[in-house]
Design an enzyme around this catalytic site. Structure first.
Site, short mmCIF file in Angstrom:
data_model
loop_
_atom_site.label_atom_id
_atom_site.label_comp_id
_atom_site.label_asym_id
_atom_site.label_seq_id
_atom_site.Cartn_x
_atom_site.Cartn_y
_atom_site.Cartn_z
CD GLU A 34 -3.02 0.07 -0.05
OE1 GLU A 34 -3.32 -0.04 -0.65
OE2 GLU A 34 -3.40 -0.70 0.10
CG ASP A 37 0.36 2.90 -6.69
OD1 ASP A 37 0.26 3.61 -5.27
OD2 ASP A 37 -0.75 2.90 -7.20
CB ALA A 116 -15.78 1.75 0.18
CD GLU A 156 -7.90 7.85 -10.07
OE1 GLU A 156 -9.25 6.72 -10.92
OE2 GLU A 156 -7.91 7.57 -9.05
CG ASP A 168 -6.60 1.36 -7.67
OD1 ASP A 168 -5.71 1.11 -6.94
OD2 ASP A 168 -6.98 2.66 -7.53
P1 ADP Z 1 -12.77 4.63 -4.30
O1 ADP Z 1 -11.50 4.59 -3.43
O2 ADP Z 1 -14.09 4.42 -5.15
O3 ADP Z 1 -11.82 4.58 -6.07
P2 ADP Z 1 -11.95 7.57 -5.15
O4 ADP Z 1 -12.18 9.01 -4.13
O5 ADP Z 1 -11.13 6.89 -6.10
O6 ADP Z 1 -12.60 5.83 -4.42
O7 ADP Z 1 -12.96 7.36 -6.40
C1 ADP Z 1 -14.76 8.28 -5.99
C2 ADP Z 1 -14.59 8.80 -6.73
O8 ADP Z 1 -15.10 8.16 -8.32
C3 ADP Z 1 -16.37 9.10 -6.97
O9 ADP Z 1 -16.47 10.67 -5.75
C4 ADP Z 1 -16.53 10.03 -7.95
O10 ADP Z 1 -16.06 11.41 -8.44
C5 ADP Z 1 -15.98 8.91 -9.25
N1 ADP Z 1 -17.11 7.25 -9.16
C6 ADP Z 1 -16.68 6.25 -8.71
N2 ADP Z 1 -17.34 5.11 -8.77
C7 ADP Z 1 -18.39 5.96 -9.99
C8 ADP Z 1 -19.76 5.79 -10.57
N3 ADP Z 1 -20.65 4.49 -10.35
N4 ADP Z 1 -20.29 6.28 -10.35
C9 ADP Z 1 -20.13 8.05 -10.87
N5 ADP Z 1 -18.86 8.53 -10.39
C10 ADP Z 1 -18.26 7.54 -10.01
MG MG Z 2 -9.93 5.37 -6.20
#
Ligand code: ADP
Ligand code: MG
Length: 371
Positions: A34, A37, A116, A156, A168
């Site tokens: 963790e 990367d 999450a 990203e 990821d």
């Molecule tokens: P994670 O650990 O879930 O990747 P991040 O903060 O990296 O958390 O990414 C979460 C963000 O990605 C959300 O706030 C949203 O902007 C986008 N996102 C992820 N999944 C979806 C989805 N199913 N629909 C729309 N946006 C999404």
């Molecule tokens: Mg993420």
């Protein structure tokens, strides 16, 4: 109803007519490795059964229309700059720049919990990237997927503004059922290592603490900056470093020590998995958590509580996963012990006034595919 059926329905409701196809990409848990990367280290993620599905239909008028259940719809020109969740999709279009692409309608449905620590962002990017690659004739063999993963990571980092490190997207696109992916983040080399948890009577239990994190809020980025600074001061990549005492700055020393020891733990974990000794991951998970908590300082009370309780209730080992400051932990458990461990973690969370945890069982699953 399957998720591809849900995505199809969401598409017809949002846009009318049928999509050209449905593409799915999984979330992930990182077994170990963790916050290494972006330091050119090694990590060992596996894809989970929960996926994000993208139903996509090409357009020819230069517009991008996006729907996702639970999010506000987005409608823009393909070359416009978008914020919010749409950035994760528009960023892939921008970074991939697929040949002949002139717009699309995209409906998203997801089983991956957002924020999450299970990488919903890469699942979203990878489902869209594979769709666009398929529709625009880009290669989607393993080499093509490596390129797509790098493109998603660029989307990203440079478009959505989350300074994550690329793991990821690699696992979302290149994961294999029944395998973890040993990923060398320095050169992109991968090795698929079998992990037969079910045959061993084991379960990788995911504990979503319900405390969401946001990677764009700066704390993740500040750790990355500290690691880069430590690397600069030491004059070589942290994976080649044995002692960090030359750093003198106690904070940088702790951050660098996490990276150095974590990379060593990944090598040991990979050896254990190659030898079929899955239970040997337990003490490595415990050590990884202590390092993330004490040296890297990215844990939080909810994660520490989940990890400590799972271990006390009989897990072989447990640690926080993902960027930290909330999100999820994993615990390596005898499958028979899972109900008791889940009950103990729930009871402790309730006693401490934390949100009720949500549990997932992470069987190693395939990477992105056309459904
Ligand atoms: P994670 O650990 O879930 O990747 P991040 O903060 O990296 O958390 O990414 C979460 C963000 O990605 C959300 O706030 C949203 O902007 C986008 N996102 C992820 N999944 C979806 C989805 N199913 N629909 C729309 N946006 C999404
Ligand atoms: Mg993420």
């Amino acid at each position: 109803m399957t998720i591809s059926g849900d995505a199809w329905r969401a598409f017809t409701t949002a846009f009318g007519g049928d999509p050209d196809g449905i593409w799915c990409a999984p979330g992930r848990v990182n077994l170990i490795g963790e916050h290494v990367d972006y330091a050119g280290g090694l990590c060992l993620p596996m894809a989970i059964p929960q996926v994000t599905a993208a139903a996509v239909r090409r357009r020819i008028d230069g517009r991008l229309r996006l729907h996702s259940t639970g999010f506000d719809p987005v409608e823009v020109e393909t070359d416009a700059r978008v914020g919010g969740w749409g950035a994760y999709v528009a960023g892939v279009v921008w970074a991939l720049d697929p040949p002949g692409f002139r717009g699309a309608d995209i409906a998203i449905v997801s089983e991956v919990p957002v924020g999450a620590g299970l990488s919903s962002s890469a699942a979203l990017e990878a489902s869209v990237a594979l769709a666009l690659a398929d529709l625009c004739g880009l290669p989607v063999d393993d080499e093509g997927r490596d390129a797509l993963a790098r493109t998603c990571a660029r989307a990203e980092n440079d478009y959505a503004g989350a300074p994550t490190g690329g793991m990821d997207q690699q696992i979302a696109l290149r994961g294999r059922a029944g395998h973890a992916l040993l990923l060398d983040c320095a050169d992109g080399h991968v090795e698929h290592i079998p992990v037969d948890t079910a045959a061993a009577g084991l379960t990788v239990l995911v504990i979503d603490t319900g405390t969401g994190h946001r990677l764009v809020d700066g704390r993740y980025g500040s750790r990355r900056t500290e690691v880069e600074e430590a690397t600069r001061l030491l004059g070589r990549p942290l994976r080649e470093v044995e002692s960090v005492s030359a750093l003198h700055d106690p904070t940088l020393e702790r951050r660098a020590r996490h990276v150095v020891t974590e990379i060593a733990r990944v090598r040991t974990a990979a050896d254990a998995l190659r030898a079929g000794r899955v239970r040997d991951l337990g003490p490595l998970l415990d050590a990884s958590h202590r390092s993330l908590r004490d040296d890297f300082e990215v844990s939080c009370a909810e994660l520490d509580s989940a990890v400590d309780t799972a271990t006390a209730a009989g897990a072989h080992g447990a640690r926080m996963v993902g960027g930290g400051f909330g999100g999820s932990a994993i615990a390596l458990c005898e499958s028979n012990d899972v109900p008791g461990i889940e009950a103990a973690v729930t009871a402790t969370a309730e006693a401490q006034g934390f949100p009720p945890p949500v549990f997932l069982h992470a069987t190693p699953s395939p990477g992105a595919c056309r459904c």
